[in-house]
Design a protein around this motif. Structure first.
Motif, PDB file in Angstrom:
ATOM      1  N   TYR A 134       9.197   9.487  -1.115  1.00 28.73           N
ATOM      2  CA  TYR A 134       9.013   8.037  -1.122  1.00 28.73           C
ATOM      3  C   TYR A 134       7.650   7.673  -1.703  1.00 28.73           C
ATOM      4  N   TRP A 135       6.601   8.390  -1.271  1.00 27.72           N
ATOM      5  CA  TRP A 135       5.264   8.103  -1.769  1.00 27.72           C
ATOM      6  C   TRP A 135       5.203   8.299  -3.285  1.00 27.72           C
ATOM      7  N   ALA A 136       5.753   9.395  -3.790  1.00 26.81           N
ATOM      8  CA  ALA A 136       5.721   9.671  -5.230  1.00 26.81           C
ATOM      9  C   ALA A 136       6.514   8.635  -6.017  1.00 26.81           C
ATOM     10  N   TYR A 137       7.645   8.201  -5.472  1.00 28.00           N
ATOM     11  CA  TYR A 137       8.453   7.196  -6.168  1.00 28.00           C
ATOM     12  C   TYR A 137       7.687   5.886  -6.304  1.00 28.00           C
ATOM     13  N   PHE A 138       7.134   5.400  -5.190  1.00 26.52           N
ATOM     14  CA  PHE A 138       6.442   4.123  -5.252  1.00 26.52           C
ATOM     15  C   PHE A 138       5.128   4.225  -6.017  1.00 26.52           C
ATOM     16  N   ALA A 139       4.446   5.368  -5.948  1.00 26.36           N
ATOM     17  CA  ALA A 139       3.224   5.550  -6.730  1.00 26.36           C
ATOM     18  C   ALA A 139       3.536   5.551  -8.222  1.00 26.36           C
ATOM     19  N   SER A 140       4.608   6.214  -8.611  1.00 27.86           N
ATOM     20  CA  SER A 140       4.972   6.235 -10.034  1.00 27.86           C
ATOM     21  C   SER A 140       5.444   4.863 -10.505  1.00 27.86           C
ATOM     22  N   GLN A 141       6.156   4.140  -9.658  1.00 26.65           N
ATOM     23  CA  GLN A 141       6.576   2.787 -10.035  1.00 26.65           C
ATOM     24  C   GLN A 141       5.375   1.867 -10.216  1.00 26.65           C
ATOM     25  N   ALA A 142       4.411   1.952  -9.305  1.00 26.55           N
ATOM     26  CA  ALA A 142       3.214   1.122  -9.425  1.00 26.55           C
ATOM     27  C   ALA A 142       2.423   1.500 -10.670  1.00 26.55           C
ATOM     28  N   SER A 143       2.343   2.792 -10.961  1.00 36.25           N
ATOM     29  CA  SER A 143       1.631   3.247 -12.149  1.00 36.25           C
ATOM     30  C   SER A 143       2.321   2.775 -13.427  1.00 36.25           C
ATOM     31  N   PRO A 157       0.838  -1.208   0.000  1.00 41.54           N
ATOM     32  CA  PRO A 157       0.000   0.000   0.000  1.00 41.54           C
ATOM     33  C   PRO A 157       0.874   1.259   0.000  1.00 41.54           C
ATOM     34  N   LEU A 158       0.379   2.322  -0.608  1.00 39.27           N
ATOM     35  CA  LEU A 158       1.184   3.534  -0.741  1.00 39.27           C
ATOM     36  C   LEU A 158       1.436   4.219   0.599  1.00 39.27           C
ATOM     37  N   TRP A 159       0.558   4.023   1.580  1.00 39.80           N
ATOM     38  CA  TRP A 159       0.793   4.665   2.870  1.00 39.80           C
ATOM     39  C   TRP A 159       2.038   4.110   3.544  1.00 39.80           C
ATOM     40  N   THR A 160       2.425   2.854   3.226  1.00 40.00           N
ATOM     41  CA  THR A 160       3.641   2.307   3.833  1.00 40.00           C
ATOM     42  C   THR A 160       4.888   3.020   3.306  1.00 40.00           C
ATOM     43  N   SER A 161       4.855   3.437   2.048  1.00 31.94           N
ATOM     44  CA  SER A 161       6.007   4.171   1.526  1.00 31.94           C
ATOM     45  C   SER A 161       6.086   5.561   2.151  1.00 31.94           C
ATOM     46  N   ALA A 162       4.944   6.181   2.431  1.00 33.67           N
ATOM     47  CA  ALA A 162       4.956   7.483   3.104  1.00 33.67           C
ATOM     48  C   ALA A 162       5.485   7.353   4.527  1.00 33.67           C
ATOM     49  N   ILE A 163       5.103   6.292   5.221  1.00 37.42           N
ATOM     50  CA  ILE A 163       5.616   6.052   6.577  1.00 37.42           C
ATOM     51  C   ILE A 163       7.118   5.789   6.526  1.00 37.42           C
ATOM     52  N   SER A 164       7.559   5.008   5.543  1.00 38.29           N
ATOM     53  CA  SER A 164       8.998   4.733   5.400  1.00 38.29           C
ATOM     54  C   SER A 164       9.779   6.010   5.153  1.00 38.29           C
ATOM     55  N   GLY A 165       9.260   6.872   4.312  1.00 39.07           N
ATOM     56  CA  GLY A 165       9.920   8.149   4.048  1.00 39.07           C
ATOM     57  C   GLY A 165       9.948   9.042   5.273  1.00 39.07           C
TER      58      GLY A 165
END
Length: 100
Positions: free
Chosen positions: A78-87, A18-26
């Motif tokens: 982090y959120w933008a990176y993982f969101a763009s990778q998933a997209s 989930p994208l919220w996990t990347s935001a928490i990681s960042g």
């Protein structure tokens, strides 16, 4: 599509979190980076300005401003990176590791 891993996760789903996990990681990564690096920055500035009598005292004084500024920046990055990778994975399909 590969076989499911023994713990039930799909090994091909590289960005399936989930994208919220990347935001928490960042957020955590940004905060740790500030807490670890701020004392070094503080000593560097004191050496450059010639303020050597207070070289190691109050190393964490003023850390709130960098924490407030840098931590959300890392969370968003982090959120933008993982969101763009998933997209990109959804748009172009998942590339195998041997194509790199």
């Amino acid at each position: 599509m590969g076989a499911a891993a023994s713990d039930g996760r799909d090994p091909d789903a590289k960005y399936a979190q989930p994208l919220w996990t990347s935001a928490i990681s960042g957020t955590v990564g940004g905060a740790v980076g500030v807490v670890v690096g701020y004392p070094f920055e503080c000593v560097k500035v004191r050496l450059q300005t010639g303020n050597r009598e207070r070289l190691f005292s109050s190393l964490f004084a003023g850390i709130a401003a960098p924490l407030v500024g840098v931590t959300p920046q890392w969370a968003l990055m982090y959120w933008a990176y993982f969101a763009s990778q998933a997209s990109l994975d959804r748009y172009f399909g998942k590339a195998s590791d041997d194509t790199l």
